[in-house]
Scaffold this active site. Structure first.
Site, PDB file in Angstrom:
ATOM      1  CG  ASN A   9       4.215   3.271   8.969  1.00 13.80           C
ATOM      2  OD1 ASN A   9       4.540   3.756   9.627  1.00 13.80           O
ATOM      3  ND2 ASN A   9       5.137   2.561   8.252  1.00 13.80           N
ATOM      4  CG  HIS A  99       8.788   0.925   7.127  1.00 15.93           C
ATOM      5  ND1 HIS A  99       8.964   1.850   5.449  1.00 15.93           N
ATOM      6  CD2 HIS A  99       7.972   0.558   7.113  1.00 15.93           C
ATOM      7  CE1 HIS A  99       7.784   1.545   4.749  1.00 15.93           C
ATOM      8  NE2 HIS A  99       7.026   1.083   5.556  1.00 15.93           N
ATOM      9  CD  GLU A 101       8.088   3.666   3.005  1.00 17.65           C
ATOM     10  OE1 GLU A 101       7.068   4.487   3.670  1.00 17.65           O
ATOM     11  OE2 GLU A 101       6.700   3.359   2.574  1.00 17.65           O
ATOM     12  CB  SER A 217      -0.628  -4.132  -0.484  1.00 16.16           C
ATOM     13  OG  SER A 217      -0.416  -3.397  -1.113  1.00 16.16           O
TER      14      SER A 217
HETATM   15  P1  PGA Z   1       0.828   0.072   3.592  1.00 11.99           P
HETATM   16  O1  PGA Z   1       2.240   0.117   4.494  1.00 11.99           O
HETATM   17  O2  PGA Z   1       0.551  -1.097   3.786  1.00 11.99           O
HETATM   18  O3  PGA Z   1       0.417   0.760   2.748  1.00 11.99           O
HETATM   19  O4  PGA Z   1       1.631  -1.281   2.336  1.00 11.99           O
HETATM   20  C1  PGA Z   1       3.016  -0.544   4.975  1.00 11.99           C
HETATM   21  C2  PGA Z   1       4.180  -0.513   5.247  1.00 11.99           C
HETATM   22  O5  PGA Z   1       5.169  -0.274   4.949  1.00 11.99           O
HETATM   23  O6  PGA Z   1       4.545  -0.284   6.822  1.00 11.99           O
END
Ligand code: PGA
Length: 256
Positions: A9, A99, A101, A217
């Site tokens: 992503n 998601h 966000e 992460s």
């Molecule tokens: P990240 O994001 O691997 O940077 O924590 C994962 C995601 O939001 O899909």
């Protein structure tokens, strides 16, 4: 046996030139992994404007494309929106829905997410439905009920055939972009819980078909421990999907 899936992503990152360079490097890298095909599905999820040019580049490869969001509407006067049939016709086969966000910054929740899941499936896309609890909820030990409610809102209304085409991504909000990963034990515990919810609502066969990704992460160093958990079927990778070399290392882990 579920095929592992590693999805990158990109969020709102990369210029068009950088996107093309990434794909060029990824294709070369994947070509050096000859027996990849049946073990791991690789998906990149760039911003909307890059779907078509990247689809062209990926035509004769086994790398698939996904979008990061779609409208709950198919067509019409919704300035600035992109719909599921557009995403499909641009060459993608997956789309992230819900998601954290989108939930946090664009206030997407409940009904609209369910409608987006329905729109994706109605137009032939695989929704990657995201769920996961904020830190405060985990600290209060309410994470199972939280995720259960999100599943109820977003996917548990689906008929079994549609659910089987849906991918669930467990992304604890406290682990996204923070460098703080869930431990393999925490991930497995939640993934088993999610599969249990699916078993209770449908049955074991259907629940066994659904891929449940971990996100938050994920990187080349922690992927092996996470992906070896029985109910973790791969990862939704943010930050570590932006460099072809690192993303490839995670794909390599998934196929081993
Ligand atoms: P990240 O994001 O691997 O940077 O924590 C994962 C995601 O939001 O899909």
């Amino acid at each position: 046996m579920r095929t592992k899936l590693v999805a990158g992503n990109w969020k709102m990152n990369k210029t068009a030139a950088e996107a093309l360079r990434f794909v060029h490097e990824l294709i070369i890298g994947l070509n050096s992994l000859p027996d990849l095909s049946d073990r791991v599905e690789v998906v990149i999820m760039p911003p909307f404007p890059y779907l078509m040019p990247l689809a062209e580049k990926l035509k004769s490869t086994r790398i698939k494309l996904g979008a990061q969001n779609c409208s709950e509407h198919a067509w019409g006067a919704f300035t600035g929106e992109v719909s599921a049939p557009m995403v499909l016709s641009a060459g993608a086969s997956f789309v992230i829905i819900g998601h954290s966000e989108r939930r946090q910054y664009f206030k997407e929740e409940g009904t609209v997410l369910r409608q987006k899941v329905d729109a994706a499936l109605a137009h032939g896309l695989h929704p990657v439905f995201c769920c996961g609890e904020p830190l405060q909820v985990r600290e209060q030990s309410r994470h199972f009920e939280w995720v259960s409610a999100q599943l109820e809102e977003g996917v548990l209304h689906l008929p079994a055939e549609a659910l089987a085409k849906t991918i669930i991504a467990y992304e604890p909000v406290w682990a996204i972009g923070t460098g703080k990963t869930a431990t393999p034990r925490q991930a497995q515990e939640m993934h088993a819980f999610i599969r249990g919810q699916l078993t209770a609502k449908y049955n074991e066969v259907v629940a066994g078909q659904v891929r449940i990704l971990y996100g938050g992460s994920v990187n080349a160093a922690n992927a092996a421990a996470l992906f070896s958990c029985a109910d973790v079927d791969g990862g939704l990778v943010g930050g570590a999907s932006l460099k072809a070399e690192e993303f490839l290392s995670i794909v390599r882990v998934a196929q081993s």
